[in-house]
Design a protein around this motif. Structure first.
Motif, PDB file in Angstrom:
ATOM      1  N   ALA A 228      13.758  -1.659 -16.465  1.00  0.00           N
ATOM      2  CA  ALA A 228      12.693  -2.812 -16.015  1.00  0.00           C
ATOM      3  C   ALA A 228      11.589  -2.163 -15.200  1.00  0.00           C
ATOM      4  N   TRP A 229      11.970  -0.898 -14.339  1.00  0.00           N
ATOM      5  CA  TRP A 229      10.859  -0.515 -13.465  1.00  0.00           C
ATOM      6  C   TRP A 229       9.946   0.094 -14.403  1.00  0.00           C
ATOM      7  N   ARG A 230      10.531   0.914 -15.147  1.00  0.00           N
ATOM      8  CA  ARG A 230       9.710   1.983 -16.095  1.00  0.00           C
ATOM      9  C   ARG A 230       8.742   1.135 -17.051  1.00  0.00           C
ATOM     10  N   ALA A 231       9.260  -0.216 -17.429  1.00  0.00           N
ATOM     11  CA  ALA A 231       8.514  -0.840 -18.388  1.00  0.00           C
ATOM     12  C   ALA A 231       7.328  -1.601 -17.530  1.00  0.00           C
ATOM     13  N   ALA A 232       7.544  -1.888 -16.166  1.00  0.00           N
ATOM     14  CA  ALA A 232       6.568  -2.172 -15.482  1.00  0.00           C
ATOM     15  C   ALA A 232       5.460  -1.188 -15.002  1.00  0.00           C
ATOM     16  N   GLY A 233       5.653   0.015 -15.504  1.00  0.00           N
ATOM     17  CA  GLY A 233       4.715   1.125 -15.401  1.00  0.00           C
ATOM     18  C   GLY A 233       5.031   2.165 -14.195  1.00  0.00           C
ATOM     19  N   TRP A 234       6.333   2.080 -13.739  1.00  0.00           N
ATOM     20  CA  TRP A 234       6.587   2.826 -12.837  1.00  0.00           C
ATOM     21  C   TRP A 234       7.281   4.080 -13.067  1.00  0.00           C
ATOM     22  N   THR A 235       7.109   5.391 -12.375  1.00  0.00           N
ATOM     23  CA  THR A 235       7.954   6.164 -12.656  1.00  0.00           C
ATOM     24  C   THR A 235       9.078   6.217 -11.670  1.00  0.00           C
ATOM     25  N   TYR A 236      10.370   6.207 -12.315  1.00  0.00           N
ATOM     26  CA  TYR A 236      11.846   5.959 -12.030  1.00  0.00           C
ATOM     27  C   TYR A 236      12.396   7.016 -11.744  1.00  0.00           C
ATOM     28  N   TYR A 237      13.046   7.617 -10.291  1.00  0.00           N
ATOM     29  CA  TYR A 237      13.803   8.792 -10.189  1.00  0.00           C
ATOM     30  C   TYR A 237      15.421   8.065  -9.696  1.00  0.00           C
TER      31      TYR A 237
ATOM     32  N   ASP B 195       0.655  -1.378  -0.096  1.00  0.00           N
ATOM     33  CA  ASP B 195      -0.021   0.053   0.048  1.00  0.00           C
ATOM     34  C   ASP B 195       0.883   1.165  -0.100  1.00  0.00           C
ATOM     35  N   ALA B 196       2.250   1.177  -0.372  1.00  0.00           N
ATOM     36  CA  ALA B 196       2.765   2.506  -0.409  1.00  0.00           C
ATOM     37  C   ALA B 196       2.558   3.268  -1.483  1.00  0.00           C
TER      38      ALA B 196
ATOM     39  N   HIS C 234       6.377  -7.517  -9.358  1.00  0.00           N
ATOM     40  CA  HIS C 234       6.158  -8.058  -7.868  1.00  0.00           C
ATOM     41  C   HIS C 234       5.617  -6.636  -6.857  1.00  0.00           C
ATOM     42  N   ALA C 235       6.523  -5.889  -7.092  1.00  0.00           N
ATOM     43  CA  ALA C 235       6.233  -4.615  -6.234  1.00  0.00           C
ATOM     44  C   ALA C 235       4.768  -4.203  -6.680  1.00  0.00           C
ATOM     45  N   SER C 236       4.710  -4.165  -8.053  1.00  0.00           N
ATOM     46  CA  SER C 236       3.279  -3.550  -8.531  1.00  0.00           C
ATOM     47  C   SER C 236       2.205  -4.350  -7.899  1.00  0.00           C
ATOM     48  N   THR C 237       2.175  -5.558  -7.646  1.00  0.00           N
ATOM     49  CA  THR C 237       1.165  -6.327  -7.073  1.00  0.00           C
ATOM     50  C   THR C 237       0.811  -5.874  -5.657  1.00  0.00           C
TER      51      THR C 237
END
Ligand code: NAD
Length: 436
Positions: free
Chosen positions: A422-431, A380-381, A401-404
């Motif tokens: 990989a994080w961007r491909a999974a839909g994350w905004t990476y900084y 829930d973060a 996994h984090a996305s779930t």
């Protein structure tokens, strides 16, 4: 040989157990009853890979014991002094209270011919002063600085990449160096460089090495600051300059900077000592190294705040890491915890996780929330912030996994350790730090 090790912290406990593991009979002495109780039961009082095993073996063999009684040092041929030299509370210089007290308490138990081997990191000039007190007992003082890295401390102690002995001039010094060669017999047998020098050089080797390492880290972090205003990528820059053998890629990881019980206080103490010696300008750059390092913590906090639209108030932020570096539970001057504390101060609901350091972190920062399990921390973060490069987070946390588990899709990589693509491909905004 019979050895005593005075001060059984990160350095001393490992040194005592490692010396027993190479065949010596060792007594470890510390003023901290709790530590001595744990060590006497064969329990490592802190997390250090491999320490538990050599402690258990040492105690079972009968060659390793621990006590709070300094009298137990008598009869040992070599006495290692590895007590703390923290930063003074009201200044940058090293607090020498513990070294002075340990040597004063040891002196009545010395016999002629004994060797007192200082291992603590001390201001240059310390050994010469201490020798004035030790020499009248008939013992010889040597300075034998320690280069172990926490997380690799057992390996570094049993098989160091070099040994340095600062000894007095003349036959006493030569004899002392020979005795140290006997102590470190496995290293001598495999021709590990063994540098015999004077006190001042031995003391300076240690602080110079730490100053160089800190400078290398702050150099790449300074480049990260420039990258941040130009759109450049500091990780590619580091790869490219690191191919130059004169530069090398190690210690060129931009991120939230260095911390721990050594580098920060050692560079400050070095600068303070240089000022006392009238040569402050020679290492004046260390102040800048320190300032760059501290600014990276601000930057990580700023990235999180900006990513959340300008405020983290009441946002749930999972902080991955508390230890100042992986493979350690040491939280002394940890940049990771500092970032967590600052986010908490800005009103975020911070949940910290760490494979080894939660207990230590909770003791110092009870105001933060902690989760033993990584997945419980990120559940829930709104944002995930990586601040210590544990493999559990860097390699073993797939973005899918984090996305779930999380609510948000913001990841701030304070160590440039994650696979951004990989994080961007999974839909994350990476900084990242110093990365577009
Ligand atoms: P620490 O705080 O973990 O341990 C110091 C220990 O000394 C404590 O257990 C304390 O109780 C004990 N002590 C204090 N006064 C004493 C006395 N009078 N008699 C007996 N014991 C006493 O510190 P540390 O990290 O082990 O560092 C010790 C020294 O080694 C410092 O100078 C440090 O800069 C240097 N060093 C540390 C590392 C490291 O990675 N931790 C590496 C190289 C050098």
């Amino acid at each position: 040989m019979r050895l005593s090790v005075i001060g059984c912290g990160y350095l001393g406990a490992v040194h005592a157990a490692a010396m027993a593991s190479i065949g010596h009979e060792v007594v470890g002495i510390d003023v901290d009853q709790r530590k001595i109780d744990a060590l006497s039961k064969g329990l490592a009082p802190f997390f250090e890979p491999g320490l538990q095993e050599i402690l258990t073996e040492g105690i079972a063999s009968g060659r390793l014991s621990f006590t709070t009684d300094m009298g137990a040092a008598s009869g040992a041929q070599v006495h290692f002094v590895g007590v703390g030299t923290p930063q003074q509370k009201d200044g940058y210089a090293a607090d020498m209270t513990y070294v002075n007290a340990a040597v004063d308490e040891l002196i009545p138990h010395l016999s002629p011919g004994d060797i007192v081997a200082g291992k603590s990191t001390v201001p240059v000039g310390t050994a010469a002063t201490l020798a004035e007190r030790v020499t009248p007992t008939g013992a010889t003082l040597v300075w034998n600085p320690e280069f172990l890295r926490e997380g690799w401390a057992v390996q570094d102690t049993v098989d160091p990449d070099r040994l340095v002995a600062g000894v007095p001039a003349g036959p006493d010094g030569e004899r002392a160096a020979d005795i140290l060669r006997e102590v470190y017999h496995p290293s001598v047998a495999k021709n590990t460089p063994f540098i015999v020098t004077d006190y001042a050089t031995a003391e300076l080797v240690k602080v110079a090495a730490n100053a160089f390492l800190a400078t290398k880290i702050s150099f790449i972090n300074a480049m990260a600051e420039i990258a941040e205003v130009t759109g450049a990528d500091v990780t590619q820059l580091a790869d490219a300059i690191g191919h130059d053998a004169r530069i090398g890629r190690r210690f060129l990881g931009a991120g939230i900077g260095f911390g721990g019980g050594c580098l920060p206080k050692d560079i400050r103490a070095f600068a303070a000592r240089a000022e006392e010696l009238g040569r402050g300008e020679s290492v004046g750059f260390l102040r800048e190294v320190d300032a760059i390092n501290m600014r990276r913590r601000d930057r990580a906090v700023e990235l999180v705040v900006n990513a959340m639209g300008g405020s983290v108030f009441e946002k749930k932020v999972a902080v991955l890491g508390a230890a100042f570096k992986p493979h350690s539970d040491d939280i002394r001057d940890s940049p990771a915890l500092d970032v967590a504390v600052r986010l908490h101060g800005l009103g975020a609901d911070v949940i910290v996780t760490d494979p080894a350091a939660i207990e230590n972190a909770r003791r110092i920062h009870p105001q933060l929330s902690y989760a033993e399990e990584r997945d419980d921390a990120i559940r829930d973060a709104d944002a995930v912030v990586l601040v210590t490069e544990w493999d559990e987070y860097r390699r073993e946390l797939p973005a899918e996994h984090a996305s779930t588990l999380t609510t948000g899709r913001i990841v701030v990589d304070g160590r440039n350790g994650l696979d951004a693509d990989a994080w961007r491909a999974a839909g994350w905004t990476y900084y990242g730090m110093g990365r577009p």
